[in-house]
Design a protein around this motif. Structure first.
Motif, PDB file in Angstrom:
ATOM      1  N   VAL A   1       0.810  -0.185  -1.501  1.00 47.25           N
ATOM      2  CA  VAL A   1       1.403  -1.131  -0.552  1.00 47.25           C
ATOM      3  C   VAL A   1       2.925  -1.145  -0.637  1.00 47.25           C
ATOM      4  O   VAL A   1       3.616  -1.231   0.385  1.00 47.25           O
ATOM      5  CB  VAL A   1       0.833  -2.548  -0.793  1.00 47.25           C
ATOM      6  N   LEU A   2       3.464  -1.039  -1.852  1.00 50.96           N
ATOM      7  CA  LEU A   2       4.907  -1.192  -2.035  1.00 50.96           C
ATOM      8  C   LEU A   2       5.674   0.129  -2.016  1.00 50.96           C
ATOM      9  O   LEU A   2       6.869   0.144  -1.700  1.00 50.96           O
ATOM     10  CB  LEU A   2       5.189  -1.903  -3.358  1.00 50.96           C
ATOM     11  N   VAL A   3       4.999   1.228  -2.373  1.00 49.39           N
ATOM     12  CA  VAL A   3       5.723   2.501  -2.535  1.00 49.39           C
ATOM     13  C   VAL A   3       5.297   3.538  -1.494  1.00 49.39           C
ATOM     14  O   VAL A   3       6.146   4.116  -0.808  1.00 49.39           O
ATOM     15  CB  VAL A   3       5.514   3.057  -3.960  1.00 49.39           C
ATOM     16  N   LEU A   4       4.000   3.807  -1.374  1.00 50.41           N
ATOM     17  CA  LEU A   4       3.554   4.903  -0.513  1.00 50.41           C
ATOM     18  C   LEU A   4       3.505   4.525   0.967  1.00 50.41           C
ATOM     19  O   LEU A   4       4.079   5.221   1.809  1.00 50.41           O
ATOM     20  CB  LEU A   4       2.181   5.386  -0.967  1.00 50.41           C
ATOM     21  N   ALA A   5       2.794   3.439   1.290  1.00 50.10           N
ATOM     22  CA  ALA A   5       2.593   3.085   2.699  1.00 50.10           C
ATOM     23  C   ALA A   5       3.889   2.856   3.468  1.00 50.10           C
ATOM     24  O   ALA A   5       3.973   3.220   4.654  1.00 50.10           O
ATOM     25  CB  ALA A   5       1.692   1.851   2.799  1.00 50.10           C
ATOM     26  N   PRO A   6       4.929   2.270   2.866  1.00 47.32           N
ATOM     27  CA  PRO A   6       6.158   2.034   3.643  1.00 47.32           C
ATOM     28  C   PRO A   6       6.891   3.301   4.051  1.00 47.32           C
ATOM     29  O   PRO A   6       7.777   3.242   4.918  1.00 47.32           O
ATOM     30  CB  PRO A   6       7.022   1.190   2.686  1.00 47.32           C
ATOM     31  N   GLY A   7       6.569   4.473   3.462  1.00 46.82           N
ATOM     32  CA  GLY A   7       7.242   5.703   3.836  1.00 46.82           C
ATOM     33  C   GLY A   7       8.721   5.705   3.522  1.00 46.82           C
ATOM     34  O   GLY A   7       9.554   6.107   4.355  1.00 46.82           O
ATOM     35  N   TRP A   8       9.063   5.262   2.329  1.00 47.77           N
ATOM     36  CA  TRP A   8      10.464   5.228   1.927  1.00 47.77           C
ATOM     37  C   TRP A   8      11.037   6.648   1.850  1.00 47.77           C
ATOM     38  O   TRP A   8      10.275   7.622   1.763  1.00 47.77           O
ATOM     39  CB  TRP A   8      10.614   4.568   0.554  1.00 47.77           C
ATOM     40  N   PRO A   9      12.356   6.782   1.854  1.00 50.26           N
ATOM     41  CA  PRO A   9      12.947   8.105   1.594  1.00 50.26           C
ATOM     42  C   PRO A   9      12.414   8.678   0.278  1.00 50.26           C
ATOM     43  O   PRO A   9      12.009   7.934  -0.622  1.00 50.26           O
ATOM     44  CB  PRO A   9      14.446   7.810   1.510  1.00 50.26           C
ATOM     45  N   ALA A  10      12.406   9.993   0.184  1.00 45.62           N
ATOM     46  CA  ALA A  10      11.789  10.674  -0.966  1.00 45.62           C
ATOM     47  C   ALA A  10      12.306  10.157  -2.294  1.00 45.62           C
ATOM     48  O   ALA A  10      11.529   9.948  -3.238  1.00 45.62           O
ATOM     49  CB  ALA A  10      12.013  12.180  -0.854  1.00 45.62           C
ATOM     50  N   ALA A  11      13.608   9.948  -2.398  1.00 46.20           N
ATOM     51  CA  ALA A  11      14.181   9.494  -3.676  1.00 46.20           C
ATOM     52  C   ALA A  11      13.625   8.125  -4.064  1.00 46.20           C
ATOM     53  O   ALA A  11      13.297   7.883  -5.229  1.00 46.20           O
ATOM     54  CB  ALA A  11      15.704   9.436  -3.579  1.00 46.20           C
TER      55      ALA A  11
ATOM     56  N   SER B   1      -2.591  -9.038  -6.526  1.00 40.59           N
ATOM     57  CA  SER B   1      -3.218 -10.040  -5.661  1.00 40.59           C
ATOM     58  C   SER B   1      -2.546 -10.105  -4.301  1.00 40.59           C
ATOM     59  O   SER B   1      -3.219 -10.093  -3.252  1.00 40.59           O
ATOM     60  CB  SER B   1      -3.174 -11.414  -6.342  1.00 40.59           C
ATOM     61  N   PHE B   2      -1.227 -10.154  -4.298  1.00 34.08           N
ATOM     62  CA  PHE B   2      -0.538 -10.331  -3.020  1.00 34.08           C
ATOM     63  C   PHE B   2      -0.363  -9.015  -2.281  1.00 34.08           C
ATOM     64  O   PHE B   2      -0.148  -9.028  -1.055  1.00 34.08           O
ATOM     65  CB  PHE B   2       0.776 -11.072  -3.242  1.00 34.08           C
ATOM     66  N   SER B   3      -0.497  -7.884  -2.965  1.00 34.87           N
ATOM     67  CA  SER B   3      -0.576  -6.609  -2.250  1.00 34.87           C
ATOM     68  C   SER B   3      -1.883  -6.527  -1.486  1.00 34.87           C
ATOM     69  O   SER B   3      -1.928  -6.052  -0.339  1.00 34.87           O
ATOM     70  CB  SER B   3      -0.454  -5.441  -3.243  1.00 34.87           C
ATOM     71  N   VAL B   4      -2.968  -6.969  -2.121  1.00 35.46           N
ATOM     72  CA  VAL B   4      -4.261  -7.002  -1.427  1.00 35.46           C
ATOM     73  C   VAL B   4      -4.175  -7.909  -0.204  1.00 35.46           C
ATOM     74  O   VAL B   4      -4.607  -7.539   0.903  1.00 35.46           O
ATOM     75  CB  VAL B   4      -5.373  -7.484  -2.378  1.00 35.46           C
ATOM     76  N   ILE B   5      -3.605  -9.101  -0.389  1.00 34.24           N
ATOM     77  CA  ILE B   5      -3.509 -10.047   0.721  1.00 34.24           C
ATOM     78  C   ILE B   5      -2.599  -9.500   1.825  1.00 34.24           C
ATOM     79  O   ILE B   5      -2.932  -9.553   3.016  1.00 34.24           O
ATOM     80  CB  ILE B   5      -2.988 -11.406   0.210  1.00 34.24           C
TER      81      ILE B   5
ATOM     82  N   GLY C   1       5.878  -3.685  10.304  1.00 38.08           N
ATOM     83  CA  GLY C   1       5.637  -2.408   9.668  1.00 38.08           C
ATOM     84  C   GLY C   1       5.362  -2.551   8.185  1.00 38.08           C
ATOM     85  O   GLY C   1       5.569  -3.616   7.590  1.00 38.08           O
ATOM     86  N   PRO C   2       4.873  -1.465   7.554  1.00 34.01           N
ATOM     87  CA  PRO C   2       4.578  -1.490   6.120  1.00 34.01           C
ATOM     88  C   PRO C   2       5.769  -1.888   5.258  1.00 34.01           C
ATOM     89  O   PRO C   2       5.588  -2.475   4.194  1.00 34.01           O
ATOM     90  CB  PRO C   2       4.125  -0.058   5.844  1.00 34.01           C
ATOM     91  N   ARG C   3       6.982  -1.547   5.714  1.00 35.06           N
ATOM     92  CA  ARG C   3       8.155  -1.932   4.912  1.00 35.06           C
ATOM     93  C   ARG C   3       8.338  -3.447   4.904  1.00 35.06           C
ATOM     94  O   ARG C   3       8.713  -4.030   3.893  1.00 35.06           O
ATOM     95  CB  ARG C   3       9.407  -1.244   5.439  1.00 35.06           C
ATOM     96  N   TRP C   4       8.068  -4.072   6.046  1.00 43.23           N
ATOM     97  CA  TRP C   4       8.143  -5.530   6.084  1.00 43.23           C
ATOM     98  C   TRP C   4       7.048  -6.152   5.219  1.00 43.23           C
ATOM     99  O   TRP C   4       7.279  -7.159   4.547  1.00 43.23           O
ATOM    100  CB  TRP C   4       8.025  -6.023   7.530  1.00 43.23           C
ATOM    101  N   THR C   5       5.876  -5.544   5.228  1.00 42.02           N
ATOM    102  CA  THR C   5       4.794  -6.035   4.371  1.00 42.02           C
ATOM    103  C   THR C   5       5.193  -5.929   2.897  1.00 42.02           C
ATOM    104  O   THR C   5       4.990  -6.868   2.116  1.00 42.02           O
ATOM    105  CB  THR C   5       3.502  -5.238   4.617  1.00 42.02           C
ATOM    106  N   ALA C   6       5.752  -4.777   2.515  1.00 36.96           N
ATOM    107  CA  ALA C   6       6.186  -4.584   1.130  1.00 36.96           C
ATOM    108  C   ALA C   6       7.253  -5.601   0.744  1.00 36.96           C
ATOM    109  O   ALA C   6       7.210  -6.193  -0.355  1.00 36.96           O
ATOM    110  CB  ALA C   6       6.712  -3.163   0.933  1.00 36.96           C
ATOM    111  N   ALA C   7       8.212  -5.810   1.649  1.00 38.16           N
ATOM    112  CA  ALA C   7       9.276  -6.776   1.359  1.00 38.16           C
ATOM    113  C   ALA C   7       8.714  -8.182   1.209  1.00 38.16           C
ATOM    114  O   ALA C   7       9.109  -8.934   0.301  1.00 38.16           O
ATOM    115  CB  ALA C   7      10.326  -6.736   2.469  1.00 38.16           C
ATOM    116  N   ALA C   8       7.772  -8.546   2.087  1.00 41.62           N
ATOM    117  CA  ALA C   8       7.182  -9.885   2.012  1.00 41.62           C
ATOM    118  C   ALA C   8       6.423 -10.079   0.703  1.00 41.62           C
ATOM    119  O   ALA C   8       6.511 -11.133   0.067  1.00 41.62           O
ATOM    120  CB  ALA C   8       6.244 -10.104   3.207  1.00 41.62           C
TER     121      ALA C   8
END
Length: 389
Positions: free
Chosen positions: A34-44, A92-96, A114-121
């Motif tokens: 949820v926090l690393v892969l799904a948001p599609g961050w830059p490779a670094a 827990s909150f990644s699941v939610i 988007g997934p980045r907003w989900t990760a930030a939230a």
């Protein structure tokens, strides 16, 4: 010529080890996605996040073993416990967060963030709840007042004030000052009875003596009583039983005491924890029959039993009120869902059957992760009332 020494065969990992590894992988895999892969961050950023997750996953079991294993290093214990709490909140909150985002997509509603907003939230919520939860765990608990009507209580005992403590869990974090403030708060309530329903400390008497010492100053007009919880049996219950007696507390080790006001009587009974029988501690094991032996049938009984599910025996024996702890109210949401299923009660007053009532305190301290999220600690002030004639 000497024969070669036989080689030792390595035992395959047992079921517990396999379950522990599976749980560890799950706890880290969901936040990683949820926090690393799904948001599609830059490779670094993605690689940095992945390395951080792998490092944390490797360090957490090391910290737990060093902190709670044979070495029992308090610094490692604090690091491991705190890390476990943070990971649980992230999981827990990644699941939610993932479920909410996926649900909105499946419902055909407005385009979800988007997934980045989900990760930030998720990160904002975890930081906010983690900070608040740590403060909640370390503060002196608020007083929770409950009036309990006991049908068989003599009017002479109407208004009896019982302060219930449990799950202080004095442990790797030195809370001697917190302990002193807790005692001050208890004494301000002018209790007739103070009861500690177990899980006093994690560790030996020698290591936790300073944190427990303020309990000697607890004041009660009629009795100060204590029973063992399951955690006393991890570090040696008998030394803790002796130490609490030295501090002036009456240990209800499968026995009772009787309070009297004129011709009226009220029994305070206590039993060992359910785990005591299998602990290897000689002479320990929950024995309600022994605790109630010799009591006249007409005397109402307030029973201390660490785990709420011990109430099944209390109902069968016709106990009037059982006082328990153990659950911590779940301690860190949403763990309360598991606790309620396992214990049958989570917190507060309930009536499990017959004339027996059960009060389960959320406890005064915390175990392991130094967080309390949506499960605040409490000092339970129970005011006993007789049934109006």
């Amino acid at each position: 010529m000497t024969a070669p020494a036989p080689t030792r065969r390595r035992r395959p990992p047992g079921p517990f080890a396999l379950v522990a590894v599976a749980v560890l992988v799950l706890l880290f895999a969901v936040p990683w996605w949820v926090l690393v892969l799904a948001p599609g961050w830059p490779a670094a950023v993605g690689w940095a996040g992945t390395l951080a997750v792998l490092a944390a996953a490797a360090l957490l079991p090391v910290a737990m073993v060093r902190g709670h294993g044979r070495r029992a290093d308090d610094r490692w214990a604090v690091a491991g416990d705190t890390g476990l709490g943070v990971v649980w909140l992230l999981f827990s909150f990644s699941v939610i967060g993932g479920a909410v985002a996926g649900g909105r997509r499946g419902a055909g509603g407005p385009r979800p963030a988007g997934p980045r907003w989900t990760a930030a939230a998720v990160l904002v919520v975890v930081v906010a709840l983690g900070s608040w939860g740590m403060w909640q765990a370390r503060r002196v608990p608020r007083v929770r007042r409950t009036e309990i009507v006991l049908d068989r209580l003599d009017p002479a005992f109407d208004g009896t004030r019982v302060v219930l403590l449990a799950d202080t869990h004095y442990g790797p974090i030195d809370r001697a000052r917190w302990s002193a403030r807790l005692v001050e708060a208890v004494n301000r309530l002018a209790p007739d009875v103070v009861a500690h329903a177990g899980d006093l400390a994690d560790g030996s008497v020698e290591r936790r003596r300073g944190q427990v010492a303020p309990l000697a100053a607890v004041r009660a007009t009629s009795a100060r009583v204590y029973i063992t919880g399951n955690h006393e049996y991890f570090s040696g219950a008998e030394p803790w039983v002796r130490h609490m007696a030295e501090l002036g507390w009456t240990v209800l080790h499968n026995r009772h005491v009787v309070l009297r006001r004129g011709a009226a009587a009220l029994a305070l009974a206590g039993v060992d924890d359910l785990t005591a029988a299998g602990s290897g501690q000689p002479g320990h094991g929950a024995d309600l029959g022994a605790a109630l032996a010799g009591l006249p049938d007409q005397v109402p009984v307030v029973l201390l039993a660490h785990q709420p599910k011990q109430v099944r025996s209390a109902v069968a024996a016709g106990v009037d009120l059982q006082l328990s702890g153990h659950t911590h109210g779940g301690q860190i949401w949403p763990f309360h869902l598991i606790v309620r299923i396992e214990q049958g009660a989570l917190q507060g007053l309930s009536r499990p059957g017959g004339r027996t009532q059960l009060y389960t305190t959320r406890g005064a301290g915390f175990w392991g992760p130094p967080f309390r999220v949506f499960a605040p600690a409490e000092i339970s002030l129970l005011v006993l009332r007789s049934r109006p004639s």
